[in-house]
Design an enzyme around this catalytic site. Structure first.
Site, PDB file in Angstrom:
ATOM      1  N   HIS A   1      -1.285   6.594   2.505  1.00 42.95           N
ATOM      2  CA  HIS A   1      -1.385   5.277   3.206  1.00 42.95           C
ATOM      3  C   HIS A   1      -1.766   5.669   4.802  1.00 42.95           C
ATOM      4  CE1 HIS A   1      -1.074   1.410   4.752  1.00 42.95           C
ATOM      5  NE2 HIS A   1      -0.020   1.893   5.659  1.00 42.95           N
TER       6      HIS A   1
ATOM      7  N   CYS B   1       0.749  -1.279  -0.015  1.00 46.17           N
ATOM      8  CA  CYS B   1      -0.023   0.061   0.047  1.00 46.17           C
ATOM      9  C   CYS B   1       0.854   1.280   0.146  1.00 46.17           C
ATOM     10  CB  CYS B   1      -0.984   0.167   1.055  1.00 46.17           C
ATOM     11  SG  CYS B   1      -2.124  -1.257   1.250  1.00 46.17           S
TER      12      CYS B   1
END
Length: 472
Positions: A135, A81
């Site tokens: 993130h 991610c």
């Protein structure tokens, strides 16, 4: 195709749509040519009806595909991610951001970088984030800003829903552990009570409020990221008897480098029924996310924004559902590196079509800048996709590059893979800890590693030259 420059009187420059594509000219005034609605789904692979999956129902991803162009071969730069998002939101490859895990904020390494949304903010756009764009950990940081980048946005919304409040009800392979562990819940209640349901509601409110000004609205859905939480009705769409668990032949792991294998002990212990439950839950989370996407798209149509708004629908990376005997992400196989990518531009000629051009997530930044009439920053690593939007038959890039890291004896080791039209070639630690070669013409599932076959030595040597080298 090449685009001719043209001169217009100041204040009268408009977006031009011509019969053979999207006409672009000199830099637009600060208002820009289009709005941008940037939608990203967390941990979404190409298990979608638009990408020919036989079971998964995703009618609203299909809708974006009908409005725009579907990229069949789009690849992330790092299948995790934070590194992936830091890369495509800055337009820089991971070796320039130096973000290789989920804990480092990209501004620690590149403090003066102008991010994609920040670029539009500097051009006079209203920029807003709903949910996860930069993130932050799911589900632990739901409701917070995590590793967000405040200077990118005029406004942020951090939705928090019933899924966060009911974590005690979630089944996990490791009890009480979520996020990186396979876990799921067929939830009670409505879509609108879930975090993604709240996010869709908030996104619709922002569309309504800012419909008459230029905006860059980023909507980050949390699903299908584990824990796979969705209302029970979505689980019911996927009876266990219809779920197919991908299989691997005996001894398969002996044919690939050890660093290619990410299987955790709790995953290895799953029986076939538990595997089916995990896959069922992932599919349910996809369809639930798709329904929330549909609510946002309904608002776009109701507010008559389709003629003034670019829509991007994508994911941060791919995901395994037991292909290669593996789960989740952080591999260099096709399932983990490939992402869904759909781009809809007002007035585009090739709406509803697809392209097999090889493209990368790092290409999004220059593409959106150019589409909106702005000169992209000169330091970006990507290439504008506007020529492909005009001509889907173009081949795209020679190759897409993806990388990951591994920890070996407390040392970081890098793996790089190159995907060309025919081949995928991977080196672990510059090949010192293994190599892989797959022929997509004959082995699209990448199950037969040809790296040890001498007849492919010349192919591997050519592909190796395309990969970055850590040791000179």
């Amino acid at each position: 195709m090449r685009y001719k420059s043209f001169r217009c009187l100041a204040g009268l420059m408009l977006a031009l749509h011509v019969a053979n594509g999207i006409a672009l000219g000199q830099e637009s005034p600060h208002r820009g040519r289009y709005n941008v609605l940037f939608i990203i789904s967390d941990d979404l692979n190409t298990n979608l009806s638009a990408y020919h999956h036989p079971l998964v129902k995703s009618p609203n991803v299909d809708r974006v595909a009908q409005w725009g162009l579907k990229f069949e071969r789009a690849y992330c730069q790092f299948p995790l991610c934070n590194p992936s998002r830091a890369s495509f939101l800055t337009g820089l490859r991971p070796d320039r951001t130096r973000v290789y895990d989920n804990s480092v904020h990209f501004r620690e390494n590149i403090p003066d970088c102008v991010t994609l949304p920040e670029f539009f903010r500097k051009k006079g756009y209203f920029t807003a984030r709903v949910g996860k764009i930069f993130h932050y950990g799911v589900p632990t940081q739901i409701g917070t800003s995590g590793l967000d980048d405040p200077q990118s946005w005029d406004l942020v919304v951090n939705p928090r829903g019933r899924d966060k409040d009911e974590e005690a009800k979630i089944f996990s392979l490791v009890p009480g552990q979520f996020g990186g562990t396979l876990s799921w819940l067929a939830a009670e209640g409505t879509d609108e009570e879930q975090t993604d349901g709240i996010g869709a509601t908030e996104a619709i409110k922002l569309l309504e409020k800012h419909q008459h000004e230029r905006f860059f609205l980023a909507v980050g859905f949390y699903r299908p990221h584990t824990p796979y939480v969705a209302p029970r009705k979505y689980f019911d769409l996927y009876p266990l008897e219809k779920i197919v668990v991908p299989s691997i032949p005996p001894g398969y792991f002996d044919t690939i480098p050890q660093l290619a294998i990410t299987l955790k002990k709790e995953e290895a212990a799953m029986d076939d029924n538990l595997k089916k439950q995990a896959i069922q839950a992932y599919y349910a989370a996809i369809t639930f996310m798709d329904a929330q996407l549909g609510r946002v798209l309904d608002a776009v149509e109701r507010l008559h924004l389709r003629d003034s708004t670019i829509i991007v629908m994508t994911s941060d990376h791919g995901y395994h559902m037991h292909e290669h005997g593996l789960w989740q992400k952080r591999t260099l196989f096709e399932e983990s590196t490939r992402v869904p990518l759909l781009i809809a531009v007002p007035g585009m000629q090739h709406a509803g079509k697809s392209t097999r051009a090889i493209v990368e997530m790092v290409d999004l930044y220059p593409t959106l800048a150019e589409l909106c009439g702005f000169q992209p920053p000169a330091n970006l690593d990507g290439t504008s996709l506007v020529p492909i939007l005009n001509n889907p038959d173009l081949p795209g890039k020679e190759a897409a590059i993806t990388q990951v890291t591994r920890s070996v004896k407390k040392q970081i080791v890098f793996g790089y893979t190159v995907r060309t039209d025919r081949w995928r070639y991977t080196e672990w630690d510059d090949g010192n800890q293994g190599k892989e070669l797959y022929d997509h013409d004959n082995d699209p599932q990448e199950m037969h590693n040809l790296a040890n076959d001498p007849q492919y030595a010349e192919v591997m040597a050519k592909l190796s030259k395309l990969l970055p080298k850590r040791h000179k």
